[in-house]
Design a protein around this motif. Structure first.
Motif, PDB file in Angstrom:
ATOM      1  N   ARG A  20       0.832  -1.209   0.000  1.00 48.56           N
ATOM      2  CA  ARG A  20       0.000   0.000   0.000  1.00 48.56           C
ATOM      3  C   ARG A  20       0.864   1.256   0.000  1.00 48.56           C
ATOM      4  NH1 ARG A  20      -4.913  -0.604  -1.758  1.00 48.56           N
ATOM      5  NH2 ARG A  20      -5.709   1.140  -0.541  1.00 48.56           N
ATOM      6  N   ALA A  21       2.002   1.213   0.674  1.00 48.97           N
ATOM      7  CA  ALA A  21       2.870   2.389   0.734  1.00 48.97           C
ATOM      8  C   ALA A  21       3.613   2.616  -0.571  1.00 48.97           C
ATOM      9  CB  ALA A  21       3.868   2.245   1.879  1.00 48.97           C
ATOM     10  N   MET A  22       4.046   1.535  -1.217  1.00 49.87           N
ATOM     11  CA  MET A  22       4.881   1.674  -2.407  1.00 49.87           C
ATOM     12  C   MET A  22       4.102   1.491  -3.708  1.00 49.87           C
ATOM     13  SD  MET A  22       8.390  -0.256  -1.229  1.00 49.87           S
ATOM     14  CE  MET A  22       9.311   0.531  -2.563  1.00 49.87           C
ATOM     15  N   GLY A  23       2.888   0.987  -3.629  1.00 53.12           N
ATOM     16  CA  GLY A  23       2.138   0.706  -4.845  1.00 53.12           C
ATOM     17  C   GLY A  23       0.981   1.646  -5.078  1.00 53.12           C
ATOM     18  N   PRO A  58       1.001   8.227  -1.655  1.00 48.43           N
ATOM     19  CA  PRO A  58       2.164   8.230  -0.760  1.00 48.43           C
ATOM     20  C   PRO A  58       3.488   8.324  -1.493  1.00 48.43           C
ATOM     21  CG  PRO A  58       1.121   6.071  -0.793  1.00 48.43           C
ATOM     22  CD  PRO A  58       0.200   6.996  -1.498  1.00 48.43           C
ATOM     23  N   VAL A  59       3.561   7.748  -2.704  1.00 42.84           N
ATOM     24  CA  VAL A  59       4.802   7.827  -3.475  1.00 42.84           C
ATOM     25  C   VAL A  59       5.113   9.286  -3.828  1.00 42.84           C
ATOM     26  CG1 VAL A  59       5.919   7.219  -5.654  1.00 42.84           C
ATOM     27  CG2 VAL A  59       4.615   5.505  -4.414  1.00 42.84           C
ATOM     28  N   LEU A  60       4.111  10.012  -4.324  1.00 42.98           N
ATOM     29  CA  LEU A  60       4.316  11.413  -4.680  1.00 42.98           C
ATOM     30  C   LEU A  60       4.610  12.263  -3.448  1.00 42.98           C
ATOM     31  CD1 LEU A  60       1.633  12.105  -7.442  1.00 42.98           C
ATOM     32  CD2 LEU A  60       4.031  11.437  -7.691  1.00 42.98           C
ATOM     33  N   PHE A  61       3.947  11.954  -2.334  1.00 43.68           N
ATOM     34  CA  PHE A  61       4.168  12.760  -1.137  1.00 43.68           C
ATOM     35  C   PHE A  61       5.566  12.525  -0.574  1.00 43.68           C
ATOM     36  CE2 PHE A  61       3.618  14.360   3.159  1.00 43.68           C
ATOM     37  CZ  PHE A  61       2.885  15.508   2.929  1.00 43.68           C
ATOM     38  N   TRP A  88       0.959  -4.464  12.586  1.00 45.36           N
ATOM     39  CA  TRP A  88       1.769  -5.110  11.546  1.00 45.36           C
ATOM     40  C   TRP A  88       1.649  -4.367  10.222  1.00 45.36           C
ATOM     41  CZ3 TRP A  88       5.438  -7.962  13.173  1.00 45.36           C
ATOM     42  CH2 TRP A  88       5.279  -8.819  14.267  1.00 45.36           C
ATOM     43  N   PHE A  89       0.446  -3.936   9.893  1.00 47.36           N
ATOM     44  CA  PHE A  89       0.219  -3.216   8.642  1.00 47.36           C
ATOM     45  C   PHE A  89       1.062  -1.949   8.593  1.00 47.36           C
ATOM     46  CE2 PHE A  89      -2.002   0.134   6.330  1.00 47.36           C
ATOM     47  CZ  PHE A  89      -2.217  -0.463   5.100  1.00 47.36           C
ATOM     48  N   LEU A  90       1.066  -1.181   9.689  1.00 48.34           N
ATOM     49  CA  LEU A  90       1.834   0.060   9.730  1.00 48.34           C
ATOM     50  C   LEU A  90       3.339  -0.210   9.687  1.00 48.34           C
ATOM     51  CD1 LEU A  90      -0.218   2.145  12.309  1.00 48.34           C
ATOM     52  CD2 LEU A  90      -0.026   2.539   9.850  1.00 48.34           C
ATOM     53  N   ALA A  91       3.770  -1.335  10.236  1.00 51.83           N
ATOM     54  CA  ALA A  91       5.194  -1.690  10.161  1.00 51.83           C
ATOM     55  C   ALA A  91       5.612  -1.864   8.703  1.00 51.83           C
ATOM     56  CB  ALA A  91       5.462  -2.966  10.949  1.00 51.83           C
ATOM     57  N   GLY A  92       4.768  -2.529   7.914  1.00 54.85           N
ATOM     58  CA  GLY A  92       5.068  -2.684   6.493  1.00 54.85           C
ATOM     59  C   GLY A  92       5.027  -1.356   5.758  1.00 54.85           C
ATOM     60  N   ALA A  93       4.050  -0.516   6.101  1.00 49.03           N
ATOM     61  CA  ALA A  93       3.939   0.799   5.454  1.00 49.03           C
ATOM     62  C   ALA A  93       5.170   1.652   5.755  1.00 49.03           C
ATOM     63  CB  ALA A  93       2.670   1.499   5.917  1.00 49.03           C
ATOM     64  N   LEU A  94       5.633   1.622   7.010  1.00 46.56           N
ATOM     65  CA  LEU A  94       6.817   2.399   7.385  1.00 46.56           C
ATOM     66  C   LEU A  94       8.038   1.917   6.607  1.00 46.56           C
ATOM     67  CD1 LEU A  94       8.331   4.454   9.095  1.00 46.56           C
ATOM     68  CD2 LEU A  94       8.531   2.724  10.898  1.00 46.56           C
ATOM     69  N   ALA A  95       8.189   0.609   6.486  1.00 47.15           N
ATOM     70  CA  ALA A  95       9.322   0.068   5.728  1.00 47.15           C
ATOM     71  C   ALA A  95       9.279   0.544   4.282  1.00 47.15           C
ATOM     72  CB  ALA A  95       9.307  -1.457   5.795  1.00 47.15           C
ATOM     73  N   GLY A  96       8.085   0.537   3.686  1.00 46.45           N
ATOM     74  CA  GLY A  96       7.962   0.989   2.307  1.00 46.45           C
ATOM     75  C   GLY A  96       8.276   2.468   2.159  1.00 46.45           C
ATOM     76  N   GLU A  97       7.794   3.284   3.079  1.00 48.22           N
ATOM     77  CA  GLU A  97       8.032   4.725   2.987  1.00 48.22           C
ATOM     78  C   GLU A  97       9.503   5.065   3.231  1.00 48.22           C
ATOM     79  OE1 GLU A  97       3.487   5.961   4.290  1.00 48.22           O
ATOM     80  OE2 GLU A  97       5.134   6.208   5.723  1.00 48.22           O
ATOM     81  N   ALA A 131      11.870   6.941   0.530  1.00 48.55           N
ATOM     82  CA  ALA A 131      12.640   8.129   0.894  1.00 48.55           C
ATOM     83  C   ALA A 131      14.116   7.933   0.571  1.00 48.55           C
ATOM     84  CB  ALA A 131      12.456   8.445   2.379  1.00 48.55           C
ATOM     85  N   LEU A 132      14.628   6.731   0.811  1.00 47.39           N
ATOM     86  CA  LEU A 132      16.029   6.439   0.516  1.00 47.39           C
ATOM     87  C   LEU A 132      16.289   6.500  -0.986  1.00 47.39           C
ATOM     88  CD1 LEU A 132      18.844   5.505   1.388  1.00 47.39           C
ATOM     89  CD2 LEU A 132      18.011   3.147   1.277  1.00 47.39           C
TER      90      LEU A 132
END
Length: 312
Positions: free
Chosen positions: A153-156, A160-163, A259-268, A272-273
């Motif tokens: 959800r974070a990377m796809g 969130p990608v644009l932000f 758990w969902f937010l942990a995955g979202a944080l990893a993607g964001e 950012a990197l």
């Protein structure tokens, strides 16, 4: 650089950041009753809405009846179908390809019931097939499924990608970038924890429109207020609006957010990197001063264009 420009210009065409449908599969002996509920705006563009039922299969079962219709009471599109097995199955093997007929980031949450026992599966682009065994999944299975969903959800999803790209452009140092990403995630987390439990919830179009305006607003700060203070606080507030999309998914799937937010944080963090490395590389090329403002201008155009597209 060309890929980023294309992504920015194509944002309105892939605008659905909230795309979730739910379904119930009730097994009675060798007969399976399936009930699908999808937001109406997701199904209206389909040339043949029956394609929805053609895009989900229950292995070993033959469909014997089906119907689809709009439900005015809750603004959804509802399909029901009956399937017949040769013998009573002890598990359901399901393949769901709704992302092919709706939008690529669509998520379908399927709950299955048999003899008082339940199981649940989440289908999306990276997970199209699942086995429902009517027994509680292990903690490891739950963690892997929910973390991978948050990552997707974070990377796809375009918003969130644009932000995150806007955050990288807005950061005036590496330390500030870390702060901005952290406050953005805190804002998302607040929304994900608070909003699913509220009696009132904003519509999908409101969530998408708000996300579009957050991108445009941050682009304006980059262009017109490059030295503005308290940017971390502004980003935290904007993160709440982005978190509404997470909250909608969690509310529909009736899942906990951890758990969902942990995955979202990893993607964001990964986004950012990647964007940070790209922007650093471009800066070393010594592009003209005016050219450095082009990405922010395109973000502004994408945000406003997306917002206008939603109003049509």
């Amino acid at each position: 650089m060309k890929r980023i420009l294309l992504l920015l210009l194509a944002a309105p065409a892939a605008a659905h950041m909230v795309s979730v449908s739910t379904g119930d599969a009730i097994l009675e002996g060798s007969t399976l009753h399936y009930d699908l509920r999808m937001p109406l705006f997701e199904a209206r563009h389909l040339a043949k809405p029956d394609l929805l039922l053609d895009s989900i299969t229950f292995e070993g079962a033959q469909r014997t009846a089906a119907s689809c219709q709009e439900t005015a009471s809750d603004g959804s599109y509802r399909c029901t179908a009956t399937y017949q097995y040769k013998t009573t199955p002890d598990r359901l093997v399901v393949e769901c390809l709704f992302h092919k007929v709706t939008v690529p980031n669509h998520i379908h949450v399927l709950r299955a019931v048999s003899g008082g026992k339940t199981d649940q599966a989440v289908f999306e682009l990276t997970n199209t097939k699942a086995t429902l065994r009517f027994e509680p999944p292990s903690l490891m299975e739950v963690a892997v499924t929910r973390v991978s969903t948050g990552l997707a959800r974070a990377m796809g999803t375009v918003a969130p990608v644009l932000f995150i790209l806007a955050l990288v452009l807005a950061a005036r140092s590496r330390r500030e970038l870390v702060t901005l990403v952290a406050t953005f995630f805190v804002g998302q987390s607040i929304a994900a924890y608070v909003f699913p439990g509220l009696p009132w919830y904003p519509s999908e179009r409101f969530i998408e429109a708000a996300a579009a305006l957050t991108i445009a607003y941050l682009a304006v700060e980059i262009l017109l207020l490059p030295n503005a203070g308290q940017r971390w606080l502004v980003v935290g507030v904007l993160g709440v609006f982005h978190g509404l999309a997470f909250a909608e998914y969690l509310r529909s799937s009736q899942q906990g957010p951890a758990w969902f937010l942990a995955g979202a944080l990893a993607g964001e963090l990964l986004l950012a990197l990647l964007f940070g490395v790209l922007v650093h590389w471009i800066a070393r090329v010594r592009v003209p001063q005016w050219a450095q403002r082009v990405p922010a201008a395109l973000l502004l155009a994408a945000g406003l264009g997306w917002f206008g597209w939603l109003l049509v």
